[in-house]
Design a protein around this motif. Structure first.
Motif, PDB file in Angstrom:
ATOM      1  N   LEU A 100       6.903  21.123 -10.168  1.00 48.56           N
ATOM      2  CA  LEU A 100       5.819  21.026 -11.142  1.00 48.56           C
ATOM      3  C   LEU A 100       6.076  22.004 -12.276  1.00 48.56           C
ATOM      4  CD1 LEU A 100       3.022  19.602 -11.560  1.00 48.56           C
ATOM      5  CD2 LEU A 100       1.981  21.686 -10.645  1.00 48.56           C
ATOM      6  N   VAL A 101       6.176  21.481 -13.492  1.00 50.87           N
ATOM      7  CA  VAL A 101       6.441  22.305 -14.687  1.00 50.87           C
ATOM      8  C   VAL A 101       5.114  22.629 -15.347  1.00 50.87           C
ATOM      9  CG1 VAL A 101       7.620  22.397 -16.915  1.00 50.87           C
ATOM     10  CG2 VAL A 101       8.682  21.207 -14.981  1.00 50.87           C
ATOM     11  N   THR A 102       4.875  23.926 -15.630  1.00 47.59           N
ATOM     12  CA  THR A 102       3.543  24.364 -16.035  1.00 47.59           C
ATOM     13  C   THR A 102       3.477  25.028 -17.407  1.00 47.59           C
ATOM     14  OG1 THR A 102       3.918  26.410 -14.791  1.00 47.59           O
ATOM     15  CG2 THR A 102       2.694  24.643 -13.676  1.00 47.59           C
ATOM     16  N   ARG A 103       4.592  25.320 -18.038  1.00 50.45           N
ATOM     17  CA  ARG A 103       4.558  25.986 -19.339  1.00 50.45           C
ATOM     18  C   ARG A 103       4.937  25.013 -20.457  1.00 50.45           C
ATOM     19  NH1 ARG A 103       7.436  31.866 -17.989  1.00 50.45           N
ATOM     20  NH2 ARG A 103       5.777  32.628 -16.581  1.00 50.45           N
ATOM     21  N   TRP A 104       4.370  25.254 -21.655  1.00 55.00           N
ATOM     22  CA  TRP A 104       4.492  24.307 -22.757  1.00 55.00           C
ATOM     23  C   TRP A 104       5.936  24.118 -23.206  1.00 55.00           C
ATOM     24  CZ3 TRP A 104       6.029  23.605 -27.776  1.00 55.00           C
ATOM     25  CH2 TRP A 104       5.459  22.527 -28.471  1.00 55.00           C
ATOM     26  N   ASP A 105       6.673  25.204 -23.424  1.00 55.43           N
ATOM     27  CA  ASP A 105       8.051  25.086 -23.914  1.00 55.43           C
ATOM     28  C   ASP A 105       8.920  24.308 -22.934  1.00 55.43           C
ATOM     29  OD1 ASP A 105       7.657  26.409 -26.297  1.00 55.43           O
ATOM     30  OD2 ASP A 105       8.202  28.375 -25.492  1.00 55.43           O
ATOM     31  N   GLU A 106       8.812  24.653 -21.655  1.00 57.38           N
ATOM     32  CA  GLU A 106       9.622  23.977 -20.646  1.00 57.38           C
ATOM     33  C   GLU A 106       9.165  22.537 -20.438  1.00 57.38           C
ATOM     34  OE1 GLU A 106       8.494  27.025 -20.447  1.00 57.38           O
ATOM     35  OE2 GLU A 106      10.289  28.274 -20.200  1.00 57.38           O
ATOM     36  N   ALA A 107       7.852  22.301 -20.562  1.00 54.40           N
ATOM     37  CA  ALA A 107       7.332  20.932 -20.446  1.00 54.40           C
ATOM     38  C   ALA A 107       7.907  20.057 -21.544  1.00 54.40           C
ATOM     39  CB  ALA A 107       5.803  20.944 -20.524  1.00 54.40           C
ATOM     40  N   ARG A 108       7.911  20.568 -22.761  1.00 58.82           N
ATOM     41  CA  ARG A 108       8.451  19.808 -23.891  1.00 58.82           C
ATOM     42  C   ARG A 108       9.938  19.524 -23.690  1.00 58.82           C
ATOM     43  NH1 ARG A 108      10.087  20.716 -29.374  1.00 58.82           N
ATOM     44  NH2 ARG A 108       9.050  19.307 -30.847  1.00 58.82           N
ATOM     45  N   LEU A 109      10.643  20.495 -23.132  1.00 55.26           N
ATOM     46  CA  LEU A 109      12.061  20.306 -22.856  1.00 55.26           C
ATOM     47  C   LEU A 109      12.282  19.201 -21.828  1.00 55.26           C
ATOM     48  CD1 LEU A 109      15.051  21.217 -23.043  1.00 55.26           C
ATOM     49  CD2 LEU A 109      14.537  22.870 -21.233  1.00 55.26           C
ATOM     50  N   VAL A 110      11.518  19.245 -20.736  1.00 51.04           N
ATOM     51  CA  VAL A 110      11.670  18.245 -19.677  1.00 51.04           C
ATOM     52  C   VAL A 110      11.342  16.849 -20.187  1.00 51.04           C
ATOM     53  CG1 VAL A 110      10.632  17.443 -17.505  1.00 51.04           C
ATOM     54  CG2 VAL A 110      11.355  19.829 -17.744  1.00 51.04           C
ATOM     55  N   LEU A 111      10.338  16.743 -21.038  1.00 49.49           N
ATOM     56  CA  LEU A 111       9.922  15.445 -21.557  1.00 49.49           C
ATOM     57  C   LEU A 111      10.964  14.825 -22.494  1.00 49.49           C
ATOM     58  CD1 LEU A 111       6.149  16.177 -22.297  1.00 49.49           C
ATOM     59  CD2 LEU A 111       7.061  14.756 -20.452  1.00 49.49           C
ATOM     60  N   THR A 112      11.903  15.634 -22.983  1.00 53.11           N
ATOM     61  CA  THR A 112      12.899  15.125 -23.938  1.00 53.11           C
ATOM     62  C   THR A 112      14.340  15.186 -23.436  1.00 53.11           C
ATOM     63  OG1 THR A 112      12.985  17.314 -24.997  1.00 53.11           O
ATOM     64  CG2 THR A 112      11.488  15.692 -25.948  1.00 53.11           C
ATOM     65  N   ASP A 113      14.581  15.892 -22.347  1.00 54.79           N
ATOM     66  CA  ASP A 113      15.951  16.092 -21.868  1.00 54.79           C
ATOM     67  C   ASP A 113      16.484  14.796 -21.244  1.00 54.79           C
ATOM     68  OD1 ASP A 113      18.316  16.820 -20.586  1.00 54.79           O
ATOM     69  OD2 ASP A 113      17.556  18.787 -20.001  1.00 54.79           O
ATOM     70  N   PRO A 114      17.543  14.206 -21.813  1.00 55.23           N
ATOM     71  CA  PRO A 114      18.057  12.941 -21.278  1.00 55.23           C
ATOM     72  C   PRO A 114      18.687  13.062 -19.899  1.00 55.23           C
ATOM     73  CG  PRO A 114      19.515  13.781 -22.987  1.00 55.23           C
ATOM     74  CD  PRO A 114      18.292  14.656 -22.995  1.00 55.23           C
ATOM     75  N   SER A 115      18.917  14.291 -19.436  1.00 52.52           N
ATOM     76  CA  SER A 115      19.498  14.450 -18.097  1.00 52.52           C
ATOM     77  C   SER A 115      18.455  14.286 -16.993  1.00 52.52           C
ATOM     78  CB  SER A 115      20.175  15.822 -17.974  1.00 52.52           C
ATOM     79  OG  SER A 115      19.216  16.861 -17.966  1.00 52.52           O
ATOM     80  N   LEU A 116      17.191  14.157 -17.377  1.00 48.67           N
ATOM     81  CA  LEU A 116      16.143  13.811 -16.406  1.00 48.67           C
ATOM     82  C   LEU A 116      15.856  12.321 -16.544  1.00 48.67           C
ATOM     83  CD1 LEU A 116      15.241  17.002 -17.319  1.00 48.67           C
ATOM     84  CD2 LEU A 116      13.738  16.494 -15.409  1.00 48.67           C
ATOM     85  N   SER A 117      16.099  11.579 -15.494  1.00 47.76           N
ATOM     86  CA  SER A 117      16.001  10.127 -15.531  1.00 47.76           C
ATOM     87  C   SER A 117      14.613   9.653 -15.123  1.00 47.76           C
ATOM     88  CB  SER A 117      17.046   9.518 -14.580  1.00 47.76           C
ATOM     89  OG  SER A 117      16.859   8.119 -14.459  1.00 47.76           O
ATOM     90  N   LYS A 118      14.136   8.596 -15.800  1.00 47.67           N
ATOM     91  CA  LYS A 118      12.862   7.979 -15.435  1.00 47.67           C
ATOM     92  C   LYS A 118      13.033   6.870 -14.401  1.00 47.67           C
ATOM     93  CE  LYS A 118       9.348   8.636 -16.829  1.00 47.67           C
ATOM     94  NZ  LYS A 118       8.606   8.153 -18.000  1.00 47.67           N
TER      95      LYS A 118
END
Length: 397
Positions: free
Chosen positions: A38-56
Motif C-alpha cells: 500500500l503506497v501512502t505518500r503523494w510523490d510515490e503514489a504519483r510515481l506508481v501511477l505513471t511507472d510503466p514497469s508496474l503492469s495493470k
C-alpha cells in the motif's frame, strides 16, 4: 486502529496517517487475506501511477473463459500498446462534446429527483439522489432500456464489494451486455454502445469482448464513484457550515467545493491493482518483482508533504492537484462527467434546501465496505428551510 477493520471503514485517515508518517509503502494484507503493498505518500503514489514497469494486466485464471475474455480486454486492465489502442477507440465515442451535451438531461434528472423530496420531511440523500442520478445517466448514455435496469444496481454493488457472490454478478452483467450488444448491432440507436460498435479508426475497431468490457467498466465504476462523490460532498458540507454558507451565497463555488471533496474524501479509496515487473524502490523501501501494489488515494491526497493543512476542508485552496481520478495514461476517462454530475446535484440540492441537516451522529453513519470505494451507504437528512421547487440555481454554469 487496525487496518481495514470496522473503525477503519468509518474513518480511515488516522491509520493511513500513521502509515504515511513511517514510510511511503507498506506490506499489508487485505480483509480477504491477500498480501499487497500500500503506497501512502503523494510523490510515490504519483510515481506508481505513471511507472510503466508496474503492469495493470491481471491473469484471472480462475474465471470462466467467456467472463475472462471480457474482463481482461478492458482498457483499465491493459498496458500499452493494447491500452493505447483501446483508449483511442473508446475516446472517439466519449468526447467532451458528447459529455457536455448531457448537461440539460442531468439537470432535468436532478430536478426530478429533488422534486420527489417535497412530500418528505426526511430523506436518505444516498438512496434518493447520489445513487439514482449517476446510475440513470450512465444507463441512458450506454443505451440500457429503462425496463432492464433493475438488477444493475445490485450487480454493481456486489462487484465493487467483492466476496462470494462477485463472480455470479460479473457473469450476469457480462451476459446481459453480450445480449444488449447483439441487439444494438441489429437496431442501433443514438447511444454510446451503438456508437462505439461502429467506430473504425484506421481500419481498427473494438471487438465484442472489448465493447462488453468497456460497458462493464462504465456501468460499475461510472456510477459507483460518482455516487460516492455526491454523498461525500453533502456530508462534508453538512459538517462545515461556514463553507455551506459560502456556497449558498455564491453557487459558482461548487466547482471548488467538489474539487476539495475529491482531494479530502476521494470517492475511490485506492487505485486498482498493479503488479511490479521489476524491483521498484520507494523511499527506503524496495518492492520486489511480481508483487501487487495499491495506491491509497485517500492517504496520498492528505499528504502534508504535498498539501498545506491537509485535514482542513478548504475549497479553492492554492495547492490543488489531487489524485482522485488517478494520473497518467489511466487517468479516469469519465472524470468530466463525474464532475458535472456532482456539481449539478450539489448546487441544486443546496439551492432548494440550504438548511438541510444530517439526522444521525457521525459515529452512526453507515459506510461502504471493501478496499476500493470510499462512500456512504446512507445519509439521512432533514429538509429544513425548503424553498419553492421553482427556485433553481441561476448562476453561470
Amino acid at each position: 486502529m487496525a487496518l481495514f477493520d470496522d473503525g477503519y471503514t468509518a474513518n480511515p485517515h488516522p491509520a493511513l496517517a500513521e502509515l504515511r508518517q513511517t514510510g511511503p509503502a507498506h506490506r499489508v494484507t487485505s480483509p480477504a487475506g491477500i498480501p499487497f503493498w500500500l503506497v501512502t505518500r503523494w510523490d510515490e503514489a504519483r510515481l506508481v501511477l505513471t511507472d510503466p514497469s508496474l503492469s495493470k494486466q491481471q491473469p484471472m485464471d480462475g474465471l470462466p473463459p467467456q467472463l475472462r475474455s471480457a474482463l481482461t480486454t478492458q482498457m483499465l486492465l491493459r498496458d500499452p500498446p493494447d491500452h493505447t489502442r483501446l483508449r483511442r477507440l473508446v475516446s472517439a465515442g466519449f468526447t467532451p462534446r458528447r459529455t457536455e451535451a448531457l448537461r440539460p438531461r442531468i439537470e432535468q434528472l436532478t430536478d426530478r429527483l429533488l422534486g420527489a423530496f417535497a412530500a418528505d420531511a426526511e430523506v436518505d440523500v444516498i438512496d434518493r439522489l447520489a445513487v439514482p442520478l449517476p446510475f440513470e445517466v450512465i444507463c441512458e448514455l450506454l443505451g440500457i432500456p429503462a425496463a432492464e435496469r433493475g438488477p444493475f444496481r445490485a450487480w454493481s454493488d456486489t462487484i465493487i464489494v467483492g466476496g462470494a457472490d462477485m463472480s455470479a454478478a460479473l457473469a450476469q452483467t457480462v451476459a446481459y451486455f453480450r445480449d444488449l450488444l447483439t441487439r444494438k448491432r441489429v437496431r442501433p440507436a443514438d447511444d454510446l454502445l451503438s456508437t462505439l460498435a461502429v467506430i473504425v479508426d484506421d481500419g481498427d475497431r473494438l471487438s465484442d469482448d472489448e465493447l462488453v468490457g468497456m460497458a462493464l467498466l462504465l456501468v460499475v465504476a461510472g456510477h459507483e464513484t460518482t455516487a460516492n462523490l455526491i454523498g461525500n460532498t453533502v456530508h462534508l458540507l453538512s459538517r462545515h457550515p461556514s463553507q455551506r454558507s459560502r456556497l449558498r451565497d455564491d453557487p459558482g463555488l461548487v466547482t471548488a467545493v467538489v474539487e476539495e471533496v475529491l482531494r479530502m474524501a476521494s470517492p475511490s479509496a485506492t487505485s486498482t491493482y498493479r503488479v511490479t515487473t521489476r524491483p521498484i524502490t520507494l523511499g527506503d523501501t524496495t518492492i520486489p518483482a511480481g508483487e501487487q501494489v495499491l495506491v491509497s488515494l485517500l492517504a496520498a491526497n492528505r499528504d502534508p508533504g504535498r498539501f498545506t493543512d491537509p485535514n482542513t476542508f478548504d475549497p479553492g485552496r492554492p495547492d490543488g492537484g489531487h489524485l482522485a481520478f488517478g494520473h497518467g495514461i489511466h487517468f479516469c476517462l469519465g472524470a468530466p462527467l463525474a464532475r458535472m454530475e456532482a456539481q449539478i446535484a450539489v448546487r441544486r440540492l443546496f439551492a432548494r434546501h440550504p438548511d438541510l441537516e444530517v439526522t444521525v451522529a457521525p459515529s452512526e453513519l453507515r459506510w461502504r465496505t471493501g478496499l476500493l470505494m470510499h462512500g456512504l451507504r446512507s445519509l439521512p437528512i432533514r429538509l429544513e428551510g425548503q424553498r419553492s421547487s421553482s427556485c433553481t440555481p441561476s448562476s453561470p454554469r
